[in-house]
Design an enzyme around this catalytic site. Structure first.
Site, PDB file in Angstrom:
ATOM      1  N   HIS A   1      -2.766   3.375  -4.827  1.00 42.37           N
ATOM      2  CA  HIS A   1      -2.175   2.913  -3.560  1.00 42.37           C
ATOM      3  C   HIS A   1      -0.726   2.464  -3.756  1.00 42.37           C
ATOM      4  CE1 HIS A   1      -5.523   3.163  -0.698  1.00 42.37           C
ATOM      5  NE2 HIS A   1      -6.332   2.752  -1.657  1.00 42.37           N
TER       6      HIS A   1
ATOM      7  N   GLU B   1      -9.786   2.610  -5.163  1.00 45.73           N
ATOM      8  CA  GLU B   1      -9.405   4.000  -4.897  1.00 45.73           C
ATOM      9  C   GLU B   1      -8.248   4.484  -5.776  1.00 45.73           C
ATOM     10  OE1 GLU B   1     -10.776   4.068  -0.220  1.00 45.73           O
ATOM     11  OE2 GLU B   1      -8.714   3.517  -0.655  1.00 45.73           O
TER      12      GLU B   1
ATOM     13  N   ASP C   1       0.852  -1.185   0.000  1.00 45.23           N
ATOM     14  CA  ASP C   1       0.000   0.000   0.000  1.00 45.23           C
ATOM     15  C   ASP C   1       0.887   1.235   0.000  1.00 45.23           C
ATOM     16  OD1 ASP C   1      -2.323   1.748   0.385  1.00 45.23           O
ATOM     17  OD2 ASP C   1      -3.350  -0.083   0.982  1.00 45.23           O
TER      18      ASP C   1
HETATM   19  C1  TNX Z   1     -10.847   1.688   2.214  1.00 43.81           C
HETATM   20  S1  TNX Z   1     -11.439  -1.075   1.260  1.00 43.81           S
HETATM   21  C2  TNX Z   1      -9.739   1.101   1.641  1.00 43.81           C
HETATM   22  C3  TNX Z   1      -8.514   0.913   2.435  1.00 43.81           C
HETATM   23  C4  TNX Z   1      -8.642   1.518   3.816  1.00 43.81           C
HETATM   24  C5  TNX Z   1     -10.008   1.211   4.381  1.00 43.81           C
HETATM   25  C6  TNX Z   1     -10.196   1.725   5.773  1.00 43.81           C
HETATM   26  C7  TNX Z   1     -10.486  -0.626   0.222  1.00 43.81           C
HETATM   27  C8  TNX Z   1     -10.467  -1.496  -0.914  1.00 43.81           C
HETATM   28  N1  TNX Z   1      -9.756   0.495   0.397  1.00 43.81           N
HETATM   29  O1  TNX Z   1      -7.410   1.449   1.745  1.00 43.81           O
HETATM   30  O2  TNX Z   1      -7.652   0.971   4.616  1.00 43.81           O
HETATM   31  O3  TNX Z   1     -10.993   1.792   3.551  1.00 43.81           O
HETATM   32  O4  TNX Z   1     -11.364   1.218   6.337  1.00 43.81           O
END
Ligand code: TNX
Length: 527
Positions: A252, A313, A183
């Protein structure tokens, strides 16, 4: 020595344990006599299967199995049983029947729960009578994917504890450990072709807490050499658990780009705070070659049929501002740079399929169009899972409101720092993963998974606090389809005592213990 007890010598506590199983098997009937599992027992069955039984029951009981006729323990193979199904009969003798190795292992885990709580320790305390109460149990799982996700990128977790965590998952008849290995804040998978991924990307200067102007000034990091992960995979396999690795791309990627900025757009160190960052891969052909090399090494370490490519994301800002990305898109016949992610997912999908693996991705991978036969993890909302099922994808339900165990467990201001939002254990009890799915699409629902994102989980104890009891309940959702709600509070109390006896730092139903509270320091609840 084989001590067969009669009905008078089965202690009531042993009989009571039949009501504390977690997940509760589909059918549990008491029988009169029990069996003392201790010392050497005469056993009959396939040698390899008997070894599995001995391996799983010996820690905490010391029991050894000697092959013999007129056995006290018998292990039978019944190929007509469903995948992972098993039967247990205890009535002066112990008979385990299973259709496959997974079923055999699950039977042993149920037996472990029928033993005194101290059987959860690595070695049995002297003088404990290990009585299994008489019973007839028939059991099989509702879902094939019963997972726990663990984020070892935001905070590195030590390997020996991962072994132990696997054991605790297995006790709940969970069968998938999804490891989030990379990440923005750290890259934990050692890649021989790109050593700087861990040398540089494997640590950060410090960690910043939300709302605080300064970071903590303390470096954090760590990574897993490939052989460590191979040994974890082997250990998990011996417990019936598949380790599904995730390399999160094409967003990420701050840790990757800190090590190899040439694959991105702009240069930045490993992130020290949390959230969504603009950095994405610049998807040139040599970037794809690097990605394929990373995955080639990953496949060599993880035999899992499923490989998780992340995909969550991923902001489009950098691609939109980048002339190189614009040229790449048009050269590939892509009308908008926004579709580069879909193109990338398709590329990885073909590559992994050609290498005999299934792609798993977060639900965003479908945002720009279908990705046939990818497994979709629906995390943003159940609705994304329903849409994926409607498109014919297989789905693992991972909705935040029921399965994000990094969120608070109660409104109590003493709860330690977590992600904003509330997921109480009662929420998990109420969870029905099949809700809203048309009958003709239910077959695509692979199962459920609980999530332990570690932005605010610094240590294994903190992970265990967030995991239990919620993950124990989700294991029952995965096993039975729903939690058996009647009497759940007493059953949960008994099960938590079982976990506590084995040293698991669960959260008591009444609230955090003094040392589990957030207090006024770095674990203060302020978001
Ligand atoms: C969303 S769930 C994210 C993570 C974070 C999390 C915190 C997802 C696929 N992405 O990067 O850690 O929320 O709850």
């Amino acid at each position: 020595m084989c001590l067969v007890t009669d009905q008078h010598s089965v202690p009531p506590a042993a009989r009571g344990r039949l009501a504390t199983l977690m997940p509760m098997p589909l059918l549990v009937e008491p029988r009169e006599r029990g069996l003392v599992l201790t010392g050497r027992l005469r056993a009959r069955g396939d040698a390899a299967w008997l070894r599995v039984v001995e391996d799983l029951l010996r820690p905490g009981t010391g029991v050894r199995l000697d092959r013999a006729d007129d056995p006290a323990v018998e292990v039978l193979h019944d190929p007509t049983l469903a995948a992972e199904a098993y039967r247990i009969d205890v009535d002066a003798h112990l008979r385990i029947t299973a259709g496959d190795l997974s079923g055999l292992r699950h039977a042993c885990q149920t037996l472990r729960q029928l033993l005194p709580d101290t059987a959860g320790l690595a070695a049995s305390p002297a003088g404990t009578a290990m009585v299994i109460p008489g019973c007839h149990i028939e059991d099989a799982p509702r879902f094939a994917w019963r997972g726990a996700h663990l984020d070892v990128a935001r905070h590195f977790m030590p390997l020996p504890w991962l072994f132990r965590f696997v054991d605790v998952l297995a006790l709940h008849r969970l069968n998938v450990l999804h490891l989030h290995l990379t990440d923005d804040q750290g890259w934990r998978f050692d890649v021989r072709a790109y050593p700087d991924l861990t040398r540089i990307g494997g640590w950060r200067r410090e960690t910043g807490n939300p709302g605080e102007p300064e970071g903590d000034g303390t470096p954090h990091g760590g990574y897993y050499p490939q052989d460590q992960l191979r040994s974890l995979v082997a250990h998990a396999a011996s417990r019936g658990i598949t380790v599904v690795p995730e390399i999160d791309l094409p967003g990420h990627v701050r840790a990757l780009l800190a090590a190899y900025p040439e694959f991105g757009i702009g240069r930045n160190p490993v992130a020290t705070t949390f959230g969504i960052f603009p950095e994405v891969l610049q998807l040139r052909n040599d970037t794809l070659t690097m990605v394929e090399q990373v995955f080639a090494e990953l496949l060599d370490v993880f035999p899992s049929p499923w490989i998780h490519i992340g995909g969550d994301e991923c902001p489009r800002g950098q691609w939109r501002d980048d002339p190189v990305s614009a040229r790449l898109a048009s050269a590939r016949g892509i009308s908008s740079v926004d579709d580069l992610q879909r193109w990338f997912t398709g590329h990885l999908h073909r590559w992994l399929t050609a290498h005999g693996r299934r792609v798993v991705g977060w639900d965003e991978i479908l945002d720009d169009g279908p990705v046939p036969d990818a497994v979709v993890m629906a995390w943003r909302d159940v609705r994304y899972g329903l849409e994926a099922l409607a498109q014919g994808n297989e789905v693992v339900m991972a909705p935040g409101q029921f399965t994000y165990f990094d969120r608070y467990q109660s409104p109590d201001p003493d709860e330690p720092l977590g992600q904003p939002g509330l997921v109480t254990w009662r929420d998990v009890v109420s969870y029905d993963p099949t809700a809203g799915i048309p009958a003709d699409r239910l077959g695509g629902l692979l199962g459920v998974q609980g999530h332990l994102w570690s932005e605010y989980l610094h240590t294994p104890q903190e992970v265990e606090y967030m995991a239990f009891p919620r993950l124990a309940l989700l294991a029952e959702v995965g096993w039975r389809g729903r939690v058996l709600a009647e009497g759940i509070e007493q059953r949960l109390d008994a099960h938590l005592a079982r976990l506590g006896a084995a040293g698991v730092e669960y959260r008591p139903l009444a609230g955090p213990r003094p040392w589990q509270r957030g207090g006024s320091g770095r674990r203060r609840r302020h978001i």
